[in-house]
Design a protein around this motif. Structure first.
Motif, PDB file in Angstrom:
ATOM      1  N   SER A  17       0.821  -1.199   0.000  1.00 49.70           N
ATOM      2  CA  SER A  17       0.000   0.000   0.000  1.00 49.70           C
ATOM      3  C   SER A  17       0.863   1.261   0.000  1.00 49.70           C
ATOM      4  CB  SER A  17      -0.926  -0.003   1.217  1.00 49.70           C
ATOM      5  OG  SER A  17      -1.679   1.180   1.275  1.00 49.70           O
ATOM      6  N   LYS A  18       1.894   1.268   0.818  1.00 51.37           N
ATOM      7  CA  LYS A  18       2.787   2.429   0.885  1.00 51.37           C
ATOM      8  C   LYS A  18       3.509   2.635  -0.450  1.00 51.37           C
ATOM      9  CE  LYS A  18       6.559   4.512   3.415  1.00 51.37           C
ATOM     10  NZ  LYS A  18       7.595   4.398   4.385  1.00 51.37           N
ATOM     11  N   SER A  19       4.001   1.568  -1.030  1.00 51.01           N
ATOM     12  CA  SER A  19       4.699   1.642  -2.309  1.00 51.01           C
ATOM     13  C   SER A  19       3.791   2.168  -3.407  1.00 51.01           C
ATOM     14  CB  SER A  19       5.232   0.245  -2.668  1.00 51.01           C
ATOM     15  OG  SER A  19       5.733   0.220  -3.966  1.00 51.01           O
ATOM     16  N   ILE A  20       2.580   1.665  -3.456  1.00 50.33           N
ATOM     17  CA  ILE A  20       1.612   2.090  -4.470  1.00 50.33           C
ATOM     18  C   ILE A  20       1.221   3.542  -4.246  1.00 50.33           C
ATOM     19  CG2 ILE A  20      -0.752   1.751  -5.299  1.00 50.33           C
ATOM     20  CD1 ILE A  20      -0.281  -1.292  -4.668  1.00 50.33           C
ATOM     21  N   GLU A  21       0.985   3.901  -2.997  1.00 47.62           N
ATOM     22  CA  GLU A  21       0.601   5.280  -2.689  1.00 47.62           C
ATOM     23  C   GLU A  21       1.684   6.266  -3.128  1.00 47.62           C
ATOM     24  OE1 GLU A  21      -0.822   8.031   1.098  1.00 47.62           O
ATOM     25  OE2 GLU A  21      -0.364   5.916   1.419  1.00 47.62           O
ATOM     26  N   GLU A  22       2.934   5.938  -2.884  1.00 44.15           N
ATOM     27  CA  GLU A  22       4.041   6.807  -3.297  1.00 44.15           C
ATOM     28  C   GLU A  22       4.111   6.929  -4.816  1.00 44.15           C
ATOM     29  OE1 GLU A  22       7.565   5.302  -1.353  1.00 44.15           O
ATOM     30  OE2 GLU A  22       6.805   5.856   0.628  1.00 44.15           O
ATOM     31  N   LEU A  23       3.923   5.818  -5.521  1.00 44.83           N
ATOM     32  CA  LEU A  23       3.936   5.847  -6.986  1.00 44.83           C
ATOM     33  C   LEU A  23       2.807   6.723  -7.523  1.00 44.83           C
ATOM     34  CD1 LEU A  23       4.959   4.760  -9.761  1.00 44.83           C
ATOM     35  CD2 LEU A  23       3.272   2.923  -9.470  1.00 44.83           C
ATOM     36  N   ILE A  24       1.623   6.566  -6.975  1.00 42.21           N
ATOM     37  CA  ILE A  24       0.458   7.319  -7.447  1.00 42.21           C
ATOM     38  C   ILE A  24       0.628   8.809  -7.145  1.00 42.21           C
ATOM     39  CG2 ILE A  24      -2.042   7.648  -7.160  1.00 42.21           C
ATOM     40  CD1 ILE A  24      -1.098   5.133  -8.836  1.00 42.21           C
ATOM     41  N   LYS A  25       1.141   9.138  -5.954  1.00 40.08           N
ATOM     42  CA  LYS A  25       1.383  10.550  -5.629  1.00 40.08           C
ATOM     43  C   LYS A  25       2.376  11.164  -6.606  1.00 40.08           C
ATOM     44  CE  LYS A  25       0.437  10.790  -0.690  1.00 40.08           C
ATOM     45  NZ  LYS A  25       1.007  11.011   0.640  1.00 40.08           N
ATOM     46  N   LYS A  26       3.425  10.423  -6.924  1.00 38.83           N
ATOM     47  CA  LYS A  26       4.435  10.906  -7.869  1.00 38.83           C
ATOM     48  C   LYS A  26       3.807  11.121  -9.248  1.00 38.83           C
ATOM     49  CE  LYS A  26       8.920   9.651  -9.835  1.00 38.83           C
ATOM     50  NZ  LYS A  26       9.960   8.627  -9.911  1.00 38.83           N
ATOM     51  N   ASP A  27       2.985  10.178  -9.685  1.00 35.56           N
ATOM     52  CA  ASP A  27       2.328  10.306 -10.982  1.00 35.56           C
ATOM     53  C   ASP A  27       1.408  11.518 -11.009  1.00 35.56           C
ATOM     54  OD1 ASP A  27       1.322   9.465 -13.626  1.00 35.56           O
ATOM     55  OD2 ASP A  27      -0.517   9.033 -12.507  1.00 35.56           O
ATOM     56  N   ILE A  28       0.594  11.671  -9.997  1.00 38.61           N
ATOM     57  CA  ILE A  28      -0.359  12.784  -9.957  1.00 38.61           C
ATOM     58  C   ILE A  28       0.381  14.117  -9.896  1.00 38.61           C
ATOM     59  CG2 ILE A  28      -2.129  13.886  -8.520  1.00 38.61           C
ATOM     60  CD1 ILE A  28      -3.102  10.988  -7.890  1.00 38.61           C
ATOM     61  N   SER A  29       1.441  14.183  -9.105  1.00 35.57           N
ATOM     62  CA  SER A  29       2.188  15.442  -9.011  1.00 35.57           C
ATOM     63  C   SER A  29       2.887  15.779 -10.325  1.00 35.57           C
ATOM     64  CB  SER A  29       3.183  15.410  -7.849  1.00 35.57           C
ATOM     65  OG  SER A  29       4.230  14.519  -8.107  1.00 35.57           O
ATOM     66  N   GLY A  32       0.999  18.184 -12.102  1.00 37.09           N
ATOM     67  CA  GLY A  32       0.796  19.466 -11.433  1.00 37.09           C
ATOM     68  C   GLY A  32      -0.370  19.490 -10.468  1.00 37.09           C
ATOM     69  N   MET A  33      -0.730  18.325  -9.939  1.00 34.11           N
ATOM     70  CA  MET A  33      -1.868  18.267  -9.022  1.00 34.11           C
ATOM     71  C   MET A  33      -1.472  17.598  -7.721  1.00 34.11           C
ATOM     72  SD  MET A  33      -4.980  17.162 -11.546  1.00 34.11           S
ATOM     73  CE  MET A  33      -6.264  17.926 -10.613  1.00 34.11           C
ATOM     74  N   LYS A  34      -2.266  17.846  -6.690  1.00 34.78           N
ATOM     75  CA  LYS A  34      -2.141  17.121  -5.428  1.00 34.78           C
ATOM     76  C   LYS A  34      -3.109  15.950  -5.478  1.00 34.78           C
ATOM     77  CE  LYS A  34      -0.686  20.917  -2.538  1.00 34.78           C
ATOM     78  NZ  LYS A  34      -0.922  21.667  -1.318  1.00 34.78           N
ATOM     79  N   SER A  35      -2.820  14.935  -4.688  1.00 34.67           N
ATOM     80  CA  SER A  35      -3.663  13.734  -4.682  1.00 34.67           C
ATOM     81  C   SER A  35      -5.117  14.054  -4.362  1.00 34.67           C
ATOM     82  CB  SER A  35      -3.130  12.716  -3.671  1.00 34.67           C
ATOM     83  OG  SER A  35      -1.861  12.276  -4.046  1.00 34.67           O
ATOM     84  N   SER A  36      -5.346  14.934  -3.399  1.00 36.67           N
ATOM     85  CA  SER A  36      -6.721  15.271  -3.021  1.00 36.67           C
ATOM     86  C   SER A  36      -7.451  15.979  -4.163  1.00 36.67           C
ATOM     87  CB  SER A  36      -6.731  16.127  -1.751  1.00 36.67           C
ATOM     88  OG  SER A  36      -5.930  17.275  -1.925  1.00 36.67           O
ATOM     89  N   ASP A  37      -6.742  16.889  -4.868  1.00 34.81           N
ATOM     90  CA  ASP A  37      -7.356  17.572  -6.012  1.00 34.81           C
ATOM     91  C   ASP A  37      -7.736  16.563  -7.092  1.00 34.81           C
ATOM     92  OD1 ASP A  37      -6.662  19.870  -4.612  1.00 34.81           O
ATOM     93  OD2 ASP A  37      -4.979  20.366  -5.912  1.00 34.81           O
ATOM     94  N   PHE A  38      -6.796  15.677  -7.390  1.00 33.96           N
ATOM     95  CA  PHE A  38      -7.026  14.675  -8.429  1.00 33.96           C
ATOM     96  C   PHE A  38      -8.188  13.762  -8.049  1.00 33.96           C
ATOM     97  CE2 PHE A  38      -6.439  10.632 -10.553  1.00 33.96           C
ATOM     98  CZ  PHE A  38      -6.211  11.022 -11.867  1.00 33.96           C
TER      99      PHE A  38
END
Length: 144
Positions: A17-29, A32-38
């Motif tokens: 979960s932590k690994s996936i969350e970090e990957l997704i945050k990196k992709d979303i950023s 130019g977006m934050k995870s919550s915005d996306f």
């Protein structure tokens, strides 16, 4: 022995979960977006107009924080508020044309990142993961 397997499954789940969350945050950023915005804009992109409560439940962000996120998205012209004609207390959030254009561009790229996580995993294995995680999640709700 099963206790050790339960603990091991728990640790592996958290690490994944932590690994996936970090990957997704990196992709979303990278867009130019934050995870919550996306998460909010993706909810109305995928499901159409929704109330703040519906969005909050879908993206697991409390209603106090989600108002701030929606305000930012609205100020950027990506979503808009629409008053309900039948009930003045209800406000819908809807994606704008500008928001749809943005999501039409970035969502397929985001989806590809998610697809790459599951490369080499069969459809049957994906179904097993889905079913097992649902069971664990439901069990967690009953233990509270």
């Amino acid at each position: 022995m099963s206790d050790n397997l339960s603990l091991k499954a728990f640790v592996v789940l958290l690490k994944a979960s932590k690994s996936i969350e970090e990957l997704i945050k990196k992709d979303i950023s990278s867009h130019g977006m934050k995870s919550s915005d996306f998460a909010v804009i993706e909810a109305v992109y995928s499901k159409g107009k929704q109330t703040i409560r519906q969005i909050s439940e879908a993206v697991l962000i409390n209603t106090g924080s989600i108002t701030y996120v929606i305000d930012k998205l609205e100020n950027n012209g990506l979503v808009e508020r629409i008053n309900c004609k039948e009930d003045r207390r209800v406000v819908y959030i809807q994606i704008t044309d500008k928001g749809k254009e943005l999501m039409d561009e970035i969502f397929p790229k985001h989806q590809q990142v998610i697809e790459s996580l599951f490369e080499g995993i069969s459809a049957e294995e994906k179904e097993i993961v889905i079913n097992v995680l649902k069971k664990v999640g439901k069990k967690g709700e009953t233990i509270r």
